[in-house]
Design an enzyme around this catalytic site. Sequence first.
Site, PDB file in Angstrom:
ATOM      1  N   GLY A 227       0.836  -1.201   0.000  1.00  0.00           N
ATOM      2  CA  GLY A 227       0.000   0.000   0.000  1.00  0.00           C
ATOM      3  C   GLY A 227       0.863   1.240   0.000  1.00  0.00           C
ATOM      4  O   GLY A 227       2.029   1.210  -0.440  1.00  0.00           O
ATOM      5  N   SER A 228       0.323   2.319   0.532  1.00  0.00           N
ATOM      6  CA  SER A 228       1.027   3.601   0.445  1.00  0.00           C
ATOM      7  C   SER A 228       2.146   3.678   1.495  1.00  0.00           C
ATOM      8  O   SER A 228       2.045   3.084   2.570  1.00  0.00           O
ATOM      9  CB  SER A 228       0.028   4.736   0.667  1.00  0.00           C
ATOM     10  OG  SER A 228      -0.549   4.610   1.945  1.00  0.00           O
ATOM     11  N   GLU A 247       5.667  -3.342   0.885  1.00  0.00           N
ATOM     12  CA  GLU A 247       5.730  -3.148  -0.579  1.00  0.00           C
ATOM     13  C   GLU A 247       4.965  -1.862  -0.846  1.00  0.00           C
ATOM     14  O   GLU A 247       3.732  -1.846  -0.830  1.00  0.00           O
ATOM     15  CB  GLU A 247       5.051  -4.322  -1.306  1.00  0.00           C
ATOM     16  CG  GLU A 247       5.593  -5.706  -0.956  1.00  0.00           C
ATOM     17  CD  GLU A 247       6.939  -5.991  -1.594  1.00  0.00           C
ATOM     18  OE1 GLU A 247       7.324  -5.263  -2.541  1.00  0.00           O
ATOM     19  OE2 GLU A 247       7.620  -6.923  -1.142  1.00  0.00           O
ATOM     20  N   LEU A 248       5.696  -0.758  -1.069  1.00  0.00           N
ATOM     21  CA  LEU A 248       5.051   0.558  -1.058  1.00  0.00           C
ATOM     22  C   LEU A 248       5.136   1.236  -2.431  1.00  0.00           C
ATOM     23  O   LEU A 248       5.424   0.596  -3.431  1.00  0.00           O
ATOM     24  CB  LEU A 248       5.668   1.397   0.056  1.00  0.00           C
ATOM     25  CG  LEU A 248       5.745   0.673   1.416  1.00  0.00           C
ATOM     26  CD1 LEU A 248       6.488   1.494   2.435  1.00  0.00           C
ATOM     27  CD2 LEU A 248       4.355   0.301   1.928  1.00  0.00           C
ATOM     28  N   CYS A 281       1.944   0.974  -8.750  1.00  0.00           N
ATOM     29  CA  CYS A 281       3.065   1.501  -7.980  1.00  0.00           C
ATOM     30  C   CYS A 281       4.282   1.761  -8.860  1.00  0.00           C
ATOM     31  O   CYS A 281       5.166   2.518  -8.482  1.00  0.00           O
ATOM     32  CB  CYS A 281       3.421   0.541  -6.856  1.00  0.00           C
ATOM     33  SG  CYS A 281       3.514  -1.151  -7.404  1.00  0.00           S
ATOM     34  N   GLU A 375       4.472  10.618  -4.966  1.00  0.00           N
ATOM     35  CA  GLU A 375       3.873   9.606  -5.857  1.00  0.00           C
ATOM     36  C   GLU A 375       2.570  10.181  -6.412  1.00  0.00           C
ATOM     37  O   GLU A 375       1.622  10.414  -5.666  1.00  0.00           O
ATOM     38  CB  GLU A 375       3.582   8.330  -5.062  1.00  0.00           C
ATOM     39  CG  GLU A 375       2.941   7.263  -5.925  1.00  0.00           C
ATOM     40  CD  GLU A 375       2.650   5.974  -5.174  1.00  0.00           C
ATOM     41  OE1 GLU A 375       2.375   6.014  -3.962  1.00  0.00           O
ATOM     42  OE2 GLU A 375       2.687   4.915  -5.829  1.00  0.00           O
TER      43      GLU A 375
END
Length: 474
Positions: A227-228, A247-248, A281, A375
């Site tokens: 996620g973020s 896992e960003l 992402c 992002e």
Amino acid sequence: MKTYQMFLNGQFSKRGVLRDIVQPYNNKPFAKVYFGEEDIISEAIDGAEKAFQKMKSTPAHVISDILRKVSEKLKERSEEFANILALEAGKPIKTARGEVGRAVHTLMLGAEECLRITGEVIPMDQKPYGEDRFGMVKRFPLGVVGAITPFNFPLNLVAHKLAPALAAKNTVVLKPASQTPISSLMLAELFMEAGLSAGALQVIPAKGSAGEVLARDPKVKMLTFTGSPVVGWHLKKLAFRKKVALELGGNAGVIVHEDTDIDPAVEAIANAAFLYSGQSCISVQRVFIHQSIYRKVVDGLAKKAESYKLGDPIEENTDIGSMISEDEAKRVESWVEEAVNEGAKVLTGGKREGSIYYPTIIGNTKAEMKVNCLEVFAPVITVTPYLDFETAVKAVDNSKYGLQAGVFTKDINRIRYAFENIEVGGIIIGDVPTYRIDHMPYGGVKESGNAREGVRYAIEEMTEPRLMVMKFSK
Ligand code: NAD
């Protein structure tokens, strides 16, 4: 309107409260889902802890067969799953079919890797006090794995948690993204049909903050989060005593050098930036183009950006649907406006209709603008010319994120230079940073994360090496 129940202790259950799930494209409810709170997640954790006692001694071939069956059943029901992804995530149906195909592969990788979890023999006699001893390391499951997933790949990123966790004989409590819980509940049904033991998988739809239980509860031995960055690093603080795999996001950069074939590069960059409204992402965000081909590349990108068919994700010919919500589209709109107020120039796009944001190209930007340094997670790219390759490498590397980068060049020395000087989890040569195949090691450095997925690599994260040393008499 169809109702979906949570998957608790091996059963579909009408616990919690019924909530509407809306289509991001038109904000219309299309299904109802039972949502839990912290107490039900805690109950699921207790159930998963109990189920671990059985799971840890289940033979690998049994788990492998289950994962294989789930993969095969998912393939058979591909169209049904793709439709749900189009509805719940606003993902264009063509792109949604691609995600289902990838999840079929990810689950099959779980079935295969499950049979290949090996250990190590340690050469003990390096010193006299190691003589007459035998050392070996075997990998053991951790116990309950808490998994939290984002809205943008609601099926394949769930598969990237479940396949390795179960293959390694862990049990899992999954909290899917609150916007997109249906595909994971449908997946749970496949696991139930395939014979997974009760409690080994729990799927509890819940609002974001309820997921903090998974970080806090000591019975959860590992938290795996996609996620973020802001939520991920916050959870890591809460989960300071356990393993945490993050896992960003990122702001992926790509370099287009003068020696590359322009047309295929333009095609790849546009698709990687704009399809699914840039909500990946590793979607392309920052494009650095050699001065000598800058005009040609930017014109090509603009032409392509203007050619996409925008509209209802469920329609066959839609290329780009909506963003996940109107609020998200408004956020992007404000970032672009802010950049323009600071001197940037919109070359195409820059328009919003409800939750749809048009494919947008911005020139004349500065590295410190939000559209570059944060992002953007939208169909928005910045284009910047450069004169020498080293400057472009430095510019791509000038980011607090480090997920993947792309480099279009044919020069082996430049390839090596980029590989050694861009701090990212992966560098893709001759293609966009958006490239991913589900068995490659995938993950980020810096604020983009601290772990790798890609089934075999996630199994490493989701197991603990245990050493046994045996002493023999002379
Ligand atoms: P998000 O961080 O808002 O939500 C992700 C998940 O966390 C959801 O399930 C959400 O409900 C949950 N959550 C939110 N607040 C929480 C809290 N306080 N405690 C526990 N759980 C909480 O992200 P999103 O908008 O769903 O997804 C987009 C983000 O995900 C982007 O930053 C994107 O780059 C990233 N992403 C990364 C990868 C990767 O593999 N690196 C893949 C896909 C998406």
